[in-house]
Design a protein around this motif. Structure first.
Motif, PDB file in Angstrom:
ATOM      1  N   LEU A  99      -9.833  -1.875  13.249  1.00 14.52           N
ATOM      2  CA  LEU A  99      -9.500  -2.311  11.901  1.00 14.52           C
ATOM      3  C   LEU A  99      -8.228  -3.136  11.953  1.00 14.52           C
ATOM      4  O   LEU A  99      -7.373  -2.891  12.783  1.00 14.52           O
ATOM      5  CB  LEU A  99      -9.193  -1.083  11.039  1.00 14.52           C
ATOM      6  CG  LEU A  99     -10.341  -0.357  10.395  1.00 14.52           C
ATOM      7  CD1 LEU A  99      -9.790   0.838   9.628  1.00 14.52           C
ATOM      8  CD2 LEU A  99     -11.064  -1.294   9.443  1.00 14.52           C
ATOM      9  N   ASN A 100      -8.098  -4.057  11.043  1.00  6.69           N
ATOM     10  CA  ASN A 100      -6.807  -4.702  10.828  1.00  6.69           C
ATOM     11  C   ASN A 100      -5.771  -3.607  10.539  1.00  6.69           C
ATOM     12  O   ASN A 100      -6.069  -2.616   9.865  1.00  6.69           O
ATOM     13  CB  ASN A 100      -6.966  -5.654   9.638  1.00  6.69           C
ATOM     14  CG  ASN A 100      -5.647  -6.108   9.080  1.00  6.69           C
ATOM     15  OD1 ASN A 100      -5.026  -5.385   8.306  1.00  6.69           O
ATOM     16  ND2 ASN A 100      -5.206  -7.277   9.480  1.00  6.69           N
ATOM     17  N   ALA A 152      -3.769   1.426   4.929  1.00  6.62           N
ATOM     18  CA  ALA A 152      -4.236   1.769   3.583  1.00  6.62           C
ATOM     19  C   ALA A 152      -5.149   2.990   3.632  1.00  6.62           C
ATOM     20  O   ALA A 152      -5.037   3.905   2.808  1.00  6.62           O
ATOM     21  CB  ALA A 152      -4.966   0.577   2.959  1.00  6.62           C
ATOM     22  N   VAL A 153      -6.044   3.023   4.610  1.00  6.51           N
ATOM     23  CA  VAL A 153      -6.954   4.165   4.737  1.00  6.51           C
ATOM     24  C   VAL A 153      -6.141   5.450   4.959  1.00  6.51           C
ATOM     25  O   VAL A 153      -6.408   6.483   4.331  1.00  6.51           O
ATOM     26  CB  VAL A 153      -7.972   3.934   5.886  1.00  6.51           C
ATOM     27  CG1 VAL A 153      -8.766   5.202   6.176  1.00  6.51           C
ATOM     28  CG2 VAL A 153      -8.911   2.776   5.542  1.00  6.51           C
ATOM     29  N   SER A 172       0.834  -1.210   0.000  1.00  8.38           N
ATOM     30  CA  SER A 172       0.000   0.000   0.000  1.00  8.38           C
ATOM     31  C   SER A 172       0.868   1.260   0.000  1.00  8.38           C
ATOM     32  O   SER A 172       0.552   2.238  -0.695  1.00  8.38           O
ATOM     33  CB  SER A 172      -0.911   0.029   1.234  1.00  8.38           C
ATOM     34  OG  SER A 172      -1.838  -1.033   1.210  1.00  8.38           O
ATOM     35  N   ALA A 228       0.952   4.172  -2.822  1.00  5.86           N
ATOM     36  CA  ALA A 228       0.614   5.562  -2.490  1.00  5.86           C
ATOM     37  C   ALA A 228       1.802   6.497  -2.702  1.00  5.86           C
ATOM     38  O   ALA A 228       1.704   7.690  -2.448  1.00  5.86           O
ATOM     39  CB  ALA A 228       0.122   5.636  -1.040  1.00  5.86           C
ATOM     40  N   LEU A 233      -3.016  10.744   0.201  1.00  7.59           N
ATOM     41  CA  LEU A 233      -2.920  10.914  -1.252  1.00  7.59           C
ATOM     42  C   LEU A 233      -4.122  11.708  -1.782  1.00  7.59           C
ATOM     43  O   LEU A 233      -3.979  12.580  -2.644  1.00  7.59           O
ATOM     44  CB  LEU A 233      -2.830   9.531  -1.911  1.00  7.59           C
ATOM     45  CG  LEU A 233      -2.487   9.477  -3.393  1.00  7.59           C
ATOM     46  CD1 LEU A 233      -1.188  10.198  -3.702  1.00  7.59           C
ATOM     47  CD2 LEU A 233      -2.388   8.021  -3.864  1.00  7.59           C
ATOM     48  N   ARG A 234      -5.306  11.395  -1.256  1.00  7.95           N
ATOM     49  CA  ARG A 234      -6.517  12.121  -1.673  1.00  7.95           C
ATOM     50  C   ARG A 234      -6.370  13.613  -1.383  1.00  7.95           C
ATOM     51  O   ARG A 234      -6.629  14.456  -2.258  1.00  7.95           O
ATOM     52  CB  ARG A 234      -7.750  11.567  -0.936  1.00  7.95           C
ATOM     53  CG  ARG A 234      -9.082  12.176  -1.383  1.00  7.95           C
ATOM     54  CD  ARG A 234     -10.242  11.801  -0.482  1.00  7.95           C
ATOM     55  NE  ARG A 234     -10.150  12.430   0.825  1.00  7.95           N
ATOM     56  CZ  ARG A 234     -10.527  13.686   1.090  1.00  7.95           C
ATOM     57  NH1 ARG A 234     -11.038  14.443   0.134  1.00  7.95           N
ATOM     58  NH2 ARG A 234     -10.395  14.180   2.299  1.00  7.95           N
ATOM     59  N   ILE A 262      -9.449   6.750  13.159  1.00  9.10           N
ATOM     60  CA  ILE A 262     -10.294   6.608  11.977  1.00  9.10           C
ATOM     61  C   ILE A 262     -11.710   6.383  12.495  1.00  9.10           C
ATOM     62  O   ILE A 262     -11.973   5.374  13.148  1.00  9.10           O
ATOM     63  CB  ILE A 262      -9.851   5.409  11.112  1.00  9.10           C
ATOM     64  CG1 ILE A 262      -8.399   5.604  10.649  1.00  9.10           C
ATOM     65  CG2 ILE A 262     -10.782   5.225   9.921  1.00  9.10           C
ATOM     66  CD1 ILE A 262      -7.841   4.423   9.876  1.00  9.10           C
ATOM     67  N   PRO A 263     -12.615   7.323  12.253  1.00  7.58           N
ATOM     68  CA  PRO A 263     -13.950   7.190  12.838  1.00  7.58           C
ATOM     69  C   PRO A 263     -14.648   5.926  12.339  1.00  7.58           C
ATOM     70  O   PRO A 263     -14.546   5.576  11.170  1.00  7.58           O
ATOM     71  CB  PRO A 263     -14.682   8.437  12.322  1.00  7.58           C
ATOM     72  CG  PRO A 263     -13.620   9.375  11.879  1.00  7.58           C
ATOM     73  CD  PRO A 263     -12.483   8.522  11.419  1.00  7.58           C
ATOM     74  N   HIS A 264     -15.328   5.257  13.253  1.00  6.16           N
ATOM     75  CA  HIS A 264     -16.038   4.021  12.931  1.00  6.16           C
ATOM     76  C   HIS A 264     -17.527   4.244  13.025  1.00  6.16           C
ATOM     77  O   HIS A 264     -17.996   5.189  13.625  1.00  6.16           O
ATOM     78  CB  HIS A 264     -15.646   2.928  13.916  1.00  6.16           C
ATOM     79  CG  HIS A 264     -14.265   2.434  13.684  1.00  6.16           C
ATOM     80  ND1 HIS A 264     -13.153   3.196  13.949  1.00  6.16           N
ATOM     81  CD2 HIS A 264     -13.814   1.258  13.198  1.00  6.16           C
ATOM     82  CE1 HIS A 264     -12.072   2.510  13.638  1.00  6.16           C
ATOM     83  NE2 HIS A 264     -12.438   1.335  13.182  1.00  6.16           N
ATOM     84  N   TYR A 266      -9.461  12.699   9.346  1.00  6.51           N
ATOM     85  CA  TYR A 266      -9.894  13.598   8.272  1.00  6.51           C
ATOM     86  C   TYR A 266      -9.760  15.070   8.645  1.00  6.51           C
ATOM     87  O   TYR A 266      -9.897  15.949   7.800  1.00  6.51           O
ATOM     88  CB  TYR A 266     -11.344  13.283   7.872  1.00  6.51           C
ATOM     89  CG  TYR A 266     -11.522  11.807   7.600  1.00  6.51           C
ATOM     90  CD1 TYR A 266     -10.860  11.203   6.540  1.00  6.51           C
ATOM     91  CD2 TYR A 266     -12.331  11.009   8.414  1.00  6.51           C
ATOM     92  CE1 TYR A 266     -10.996   9.841   6.296  1.00  6.51           C
ATOM     93  CE2 TYR A 266     -12.471   9.653   8.170  1.00  6.51           C
ATOM     94  CZ  TYR A 266     -11.795   9.074   7.109  1.00  6.51           C
ATOM     95  OH  TYR A 266     -11.918   7.738   6.875  1.00  6.51           O
ATOM     96  N   PHE A 272      -4.030   6.512   1.722  1.00  3.26           N
ATOM     97  CA  PHE A 272      -4.831   7.001   0.605  1.00  3.26           C
ATOM     98  C   PHE A 272      -5.629   8.241   0.976  1.00  3.26           C
ATOM     99  O   PHE A 272      -5.974   9.030   0.093  1.00  3.26           O
ATOM    100  CB  PHE A 272      -5.665   5.867   0.000  1.00  3.26           C
ATOM    101  CG  PHE A 272      -4.791   5.008  -0.872  1.00  3.26           C
ATOM    102  CD1 PHE A 272      -4.619   5.322  -2.204  1.00  3.26           C
ATOM    103  CD2 PHE A 272      -4.038   3.974  -0.332  1.00  3.26           C
ATOM    104  CE1 PHE A 272      -3.752   4.594  -3.003  1.00  3.26           C
ATOM    105  CE2 PHE A 272      -3.168   3.232  -1.117  1.00  3.26           C
ATOM    106  CZ  PHE A 272      -3.030   3.544  -2.460  1.00  3.26           C
ATOM    107  N   ALA A 313      -3.238  -3.397   8.621  1.00  2.00           N
ATOM    108  CA  ALA A 313      -2.925  -3.141   7.211  1.00  2.00           C
ATOM    109  C   ALA A 313      -4.074  -2.377   6.531  1.00  2.00           C
ATOM    110  O   ALA A 313      -3.839  -1.515   5.675  1.00  2.00           O
ATOM    111  CB  ALA A 313      -2.652  -4.457   6.478  1.00  2.00           C
ATOM    112  N   ALA A 314      -5.302  -2.665   6.934  1.00  2.00           N
ATOM    113  CA  ALA A 314      -6.454  -1.920   6.412  1.00  2.00           C
ATOM    114  C   ALA A 314      -6.367  -0.471   6.893  1.00  2.00           C
ATOM    115  O   ALA A 314      -6.595   0.480   6.127  1.00  2.00           O
ATOM    116  CB  ALA A 314      -7.758  -2.576   6.875  1.00  2.00           C
TER     117      ALA A 314
END
Lengths: 263, 263
Positions: A242-243, A249-250, A135, A139, A256-257, A233-235, A200, A253, A245-246
């Motif tokens: 989250l895992n 990635a969030v 990932s 990125a 990057l976004r 990371i809001p759930h 965010y 990216f 690795a997930a």
């Protein structure tokens, strides 16, 4: 092309040892890339291996033959093994029968962090480490620093999961992450379920050194406390984690976004 | 608490069979949850198991004893096994010695898609499937539909990777995904490296049925062609693809980000 037919051959015995043990790989400073995809990526991105090992049964495979043709035209070493001997070296169950023996790049910290990077603190699972490397490479992050407790990046499982990402990354292992974070010239950001600030709400259009931690315990407290920002990371669901690795990635990216035109 | 001490006991032999084979689990409509975390989550979210299996060596573990206490107060079946017999059933190498035998929920498609969902087309790797279930549950998506070729969701590896997500999800297996997509009342979105539209340019503040495909080949062409949108996650690096579970996490959390106040 050279052929070894005896299990007692010293070179063959070295290969078996290397294939079977992380310690042997670390000590030798060498590892094995197993399969056409990894070998192709290596050839394209890093060049010739120290040696190519091929199973005799794979010599009719067009992809394998193409790679061997390239190697022989550049006078690289190719070693053919009877299938039974090859199998004892390969870690891949239904592999195509092609491996590269390569030197693992030995890198060390050369100065304070000055570009985006990934810091892995005591990550245990090779699949997670490999997925994070993949990932990061996707990125556009190229610097990776691993603590001593993190899974060895040049193990077959990490290599398989990373799908060639290793060859575009600078990976430094056995790093004192606390020292690296303390002296960083870029923002250091760790994710934590206990953080108040949302991912965010942070301006990520600048270089970021991302810190990810152990699958169960997260980033160690002493390391977490010296990062510039701790974010969550809001759930929405009942499952609150989250895992890793997930999660990585969030983060990559989202960075990057935010960095893209019109974000 | 009942104890079995003989390997020839019929009930014990059934457990060994169930532990060792996906086919046996599918046929019996039962599976095993291994470890304290999964068992605790099940108790909390779904209730009592059909049976609890405990290794005698785990009977001094406070977390295990707490769970067994809860079960016995509700008259659930608890089966103690000598450690040697337990080991032959457990798939976890250094597990704590606690398992639940549960019935796997049998669900089928009950109507057209009308809320956010995840559709898995021929995903092979249990770790990827588990990670996607975990991310979906964390993002508040509760509907999961798997094609016949996708890894069995109730296998030990998927269960371990999903960390309890199964118990908040409605998982339907062996689904005709093309029929489901064709009749969907919500936007269906597949990721594809060949897509032109960027993930970030789609309005995701509405229900979305996400379609993810095979690790190597992606979503099958015939299925891809009938989705409402095909999107790409823009990359920056030389590595042009993401692990499918990483990709899913980026999608789910981009949807969640867009759906949050002030997004």
């Amino acid at each position: 092309m050279k052929t070894i037919t005896s299990r007692d051959n010293a070179q063959y015995k070295d290969l078996v040892k290397l294939a079977g043990s992380t310690q042997a790989r670390r000590k030798a400073g060498r590892t094995l890339l197993d399969g056409v995809h990894l070998c192709q990526s290596y050839l394209q991105l890093r060049g010739l291996p120290e040696q190519c090992i091929v199973a005799e049964g794979a010599l009719h495979n067009p992809e394998v033959m193409d790679i061997i043709g390239q190697l022989e035209s550049q006078r690289a070493q190719v070693l053919a093994l009877p299938d039974a001997l090859y199998k004892a070296v390969s870690q891949v169950e239904h592999g195509v029968g092609l491996m590269f023996l390569i030197a693992t790049p030995e890198r060390s910290v050369t100065g304070p962090l000055s570009v985006s990077a990934v810091l892995l603190d005591n990550l245990q699972d090779p699949g997670n480490v490999g997925s994070i490397l993949r990932s990061a490479a996707a990125a556009g992050i190229t610097q990776v620093y691993c603590s001593a407790g993190t899974a060895f990046c040049w193990s077959p499982k990490v290599l398989r999961a990373a799908m060639g990402a290793h060859f575009v990354l600078d990976i430094v292992e056995n790093v004192d992450l606390a020292a690296l974070v303390s002296a960083s010239n870029v923002m250091t950001v760790a994710t934590s379920g206990y953080a108040k600030e949302r991912l965010y709400d942070v301006d990520l259009s600048v270089p970021v050194a991302w810190v990810f931690g152990h699958e169960g315990q997260g980033v160690a407290d002493d390391l977490l406390s010296i990062t510039t920002r701790q974010v969550v990371i809001p759930h929405l669901g009942q499952i609150e984690s989250l895992n890793v690795a997930a999660c990585a990635a969030v983060c990559f990216f989202e960075q990057l976004r935010q960095s893209q035109p019109g974000a």
